[in-house]
Design an enzyme around this catalytic site. Structure first.
Site, PDB file in Angstrom:
ATOM      1  N   TYR A 101      18.834  30.324  13.880  1.00 28.75           N
ATOM      2  CA  TYR A 101      17.451  30.716  14.199  1.00 28.75           C
ATOM      3  C   TYR A 101      16.633  30.605  12.922  1.00 28.75           C
ATOM      4  O   TYR A 101      17.046  31.096  11.870  1.00 28.75           O
ATOM      5  CB  TYR A 101      17.423  32.166  14.703  1.00 28.75           C
ATOM      6  N   GLU A 190       8.523  28.996  15.529  1.00 31.49           N
ATOM      7  CA  GLU A 190       9.867  29.536  15.713  1.00 31.49           C
ATOM      8  C   GLU A 190      10.779  28.470  16.290  1.00 31.49           C
ATOM      9  O   GLU A 190      10.405  27.798  17.261  1.00 31.49           O
ATOM     10  CB  GLU A 190       9.804  30.746  16.656  1.00 31.49           C
TER      11      GLU A 190
END
Lengths: 380, 293
Positions: A101, A190
């Site tokens: 991530y 993101e």
């Protein structure tokens, strides 16, 4: 402005962040064509501006063109958290060895950009932050210093990534993501998951991208990405008229001046036992056309039973606002009971004007709390 | 004394010759603010009803001793205007302009902080010290002189509460609008610290709203650093969740950001929180009464 996955990935590619090859498809036939062009296994992904699409059946693997067409037909038209699926992103399927991530966002508190990197990708990042915060590497970037490669190294070592090839690719991706964040005036970029393939290649498999509305004038190409159909029709109509409007689920239509005061108005309606039908901010002025536009948007909602005008006269004087309201009511016939609370500069003159010239369905109240109570009674 | 603007304020207005800018410049002067200059590139040598206009802020400061600037230029020129103010030696910048790109404001914030500049806004109504000076768009006629400091993220809501205080016979030392944008020049804490140090302020009313974590931080500050009583009001208990900044944004504030969370944080540090503007004003009146007695 939130971007769809495929739009965010387009911006990623522009800044040299690796993604998988894909095509946009609006129909099952286009999904078939996309799968034919891409060859091999593909993933058919619903494009919606909300999370949880995987669980809702909005992401499906397809073995070839026939299957892609069928999967597309299943996904198009799905309702995912109130968002209708009208677009698909058909992408070459990726083999996944690891899921990381990576994000960069605005830290409003620190007044700096914040990078976050973890090897625990693919799941909700809040869960990682809560359960295993030590696995989440964070680093602030001073906007005047800008990005320096040491920052990426600290993130990579901090997240415990020790494979040299991955380290090298991540160093490059992190620098490019910062350039993308600043270069597009983004509020959030993101990548979840950022995958590592069995061959060791690091690639963005998803994108969540928010661009600052106030900076869109600098990026006409990104401004064009706005999908007017992604917002509910009543909010779209409001936006076209320049009215700040958010639909809620109640019976009392609300109209006020200033975001803080309107928020406060929703609260007093709730305290008075009613349910606000909307948030609607007239802004600083109270001119007749602004009132007409806002009223048209509010009464288009069939749930609305009464309307509460909560106006505080500041620079715009109360008598001017009252004239605006009267002119507006003359222009559009409204049968709903309307409660007006007018306070502040020249409020008394304004209230007298309304009492004298207002129609029978217009009720004037002196305070916000009394006005709210009346509007709730009239909606019952 | 009062805070941020007072009798020592010498104001230069950037954008003084525009339609909105000239209207509010003259209103501020009519109130008694010492408006010493306006700046509009290309209009140097002209005047606005006796207020000299300069081409640059540096000239205005040199010629008039201006120490405070009000920024009334369109958003896309506002960052430039703020840097010009700071580099010309202006100490207090009040940015009424709204819609500054957040990345620009992020750089400005990090530029002004080490230089000790006080900045309000962008997207703020300004500051008013009743009886002394008004810089911005606050309708001064609603407020009267007194000992309650008022700090808020919102314009009309501030007027509402100020109006309720006036009706209860109370006045204000200074009314400060810090602005509603995600990144603003001053936090609640910056302003609370100034009120704490101000002799004329006895009680402070803090008017917050949903989003961000500034009210929570202010609550901590009040608990540990303030001796003066603070009363709170938070708008947005029944508002829907606003535009979230995605998962990465939510993580920064944790569960903070809701009206309920802010109310609880304030109450945990001894701040009484009104559920309506009326109740907040009444609480302030009660607390002010207790302070006097």
């Amino acid at each position: 402005m939130d971007l769809y996955e495929y739009q965010g990935k387009e911006l990623f590619r522009r800044f040299g962040i690796p993604t998988s090859e894909g095509r946009l498809a609006l129909t099952p036939a286009e999904a078939r064509a996309a799968a034919e062009q891409l060859g091999g296994q593909v993933v058919v992904k619903a494009q919606v501006l909300t999370g949880g699409r995987g669980k809702a059946g909005g992401v499906k693997l397809a073995d070839g063109p026939d299957d892609a067409e069928q999967k597309a037909a299943e996904i198009l038209g799905l309702d995912i958290n109130g968002h209708l699926v009208r677009k698909l992103w058909v992408e070459s399927a990726s083999e996944i060895a690891k899921e990381y991530y990576l994000s960069i966002t605005f830290d409003r508190g620190e007044k700096k950009a914040l990078f976050m990197l973890t090897t625990e990708g693919g799941i909700e990042i809040e869960q990682v932050a809560e359960e295993t915060p030590e696995k989440l590497a964070r680093l602030h970037v001073d906007p005047l210093e800008g990005y320096q490669p040491y920052q990426a190294r600290r993130l990579i070592y901090g997240a415990g990534i020790d494979n040299p090839s991955e380290q090298k690719q991540l160093l490059d991706i992190i620098g490019r993501l910062y350039a993308c964040f600043v270069g597009t005036d983004a509020m959030l970029c993101e990548i979840n998951p950022l995958i590592v393939t069995p061959e060791g290649e690091v690639r963005a498999l998803d994108s969540k991208f928010t661009v600052d509305d106030n900076a869109l004038y600098k990026h006409p190409d990104i401004a064009e990405m706005r999908d007017p159909e992604s917002v509910p029709p009543e909010e779209r109509a409001a936006r076209e008229k320049g009215v700040t409007y958010v639909k809620l689920d109640g019976e009392v239509g609300i109209l006020g001046n200033g975001a803080g005061l309107v928020m406060s108005t929703l609260d007093v309606i709730t305290l008075a036992g009613g349910r606000p039908a909307n948030f609607c901010d007239l802004g600083g002025g109270g001119d007749a056309q602004g009132v007409v536009d806002a009223l048209e948007v509010i009464i288009a909602d069939p749930q609305v039973r009464s309307i509460f005008f909560n106006i505080f006269g500041g620079i715009t004087r109360g008598d001017e606002v009252a004239r605006g309201i009267l002119t507006a009511l003359e222009q559009i016939g409204i049968k709903h009971p309307i409660v007006v609370r007018l306070d502040g500069t020249n409020a008394e003159e304004g209230r007298e004007l309304l009492a004298e010239a207002g129609p029978d369905n217009l009720h004037v109240e002196p305070t916000m709390l009394e006005g709210a109570k009346r509007a709730v009674e009239l909606a019952a | 004394m009062a805070i941020i603007v007072d009798n020592d304020t010498k104001l230069v207005v950037q954008g003084a010759t525009g339609r909105e800018g000239s209207f509010h410049t003259l209103r501020n002067r009519a109130y008694g603010t010492d408006v010493v200059a306006g700046v509009t590139p290309g209009k140097g040598g002209q005047d606005l009803e006796g207020i000299p206009i300069f081409d640059t802020v540096a000239e205005a400061v040199e010629e008039t001793g201006a120490n405070t600037s009000m920024v009334f230029v369109p958003a896309r020129f506002a960052a430039d205007a703020i840097y010009e103010d700071v580099d010309a030696g202006i100490e207090t910048v009040i940015c009424i302009a709204e819609g500054l790109p957040a990345h620009e404001m992020l750089r400005i914030f990090n530029y002004i902080k080490p230089r000790g500049i006080t900045m309000l806004g962008p997207n703020c109504p300004g500051a008013l010290s009743p009886g002394k000076a008004n810089v911005g768009i606050i309708p001064a006629e609603i407020f009267r002189e007194g000992r309650i400091g008022l700090v808020s993220r919102s314009g009309t809501l501030t007027y509402q509460i100020g109006h309720e205080l006036t009706q209860l016979g109370l006045g204000n030392s200074t009314i400060v609008g810090i602005g509603g944008d995600p990144v603003v020049g001053s936090s609640f804490i910056d302003v609370l610290a100034k009120f704490e140090a101000d002799e004329e302020t006895e009680v402070v009313v803090l008017v917050g709203e949903i989003g961000g974590a500034e009210e929570e931080k202010a609550a901590e500050f009040i608990g540990s650093e303030m001796t003066k009583p603070v009363v709170g009001y938070i708008a947005g208990f029944s508002a829907p969740p606003g535009k979230t900044m995605g998962h990465a944004g939510a993580i920064i504030s944790g569960t903070a950001g809701t009206a309920e969370g802010k109310k609880e944080a304030l109450e945990a540090h001894g701040v009484r929180v009104g559920t309506t503007p009326t109740e907040a004003a009444q609480l302030a009146a009660e607390v002010a009464g207790a302070v006097r007695a």
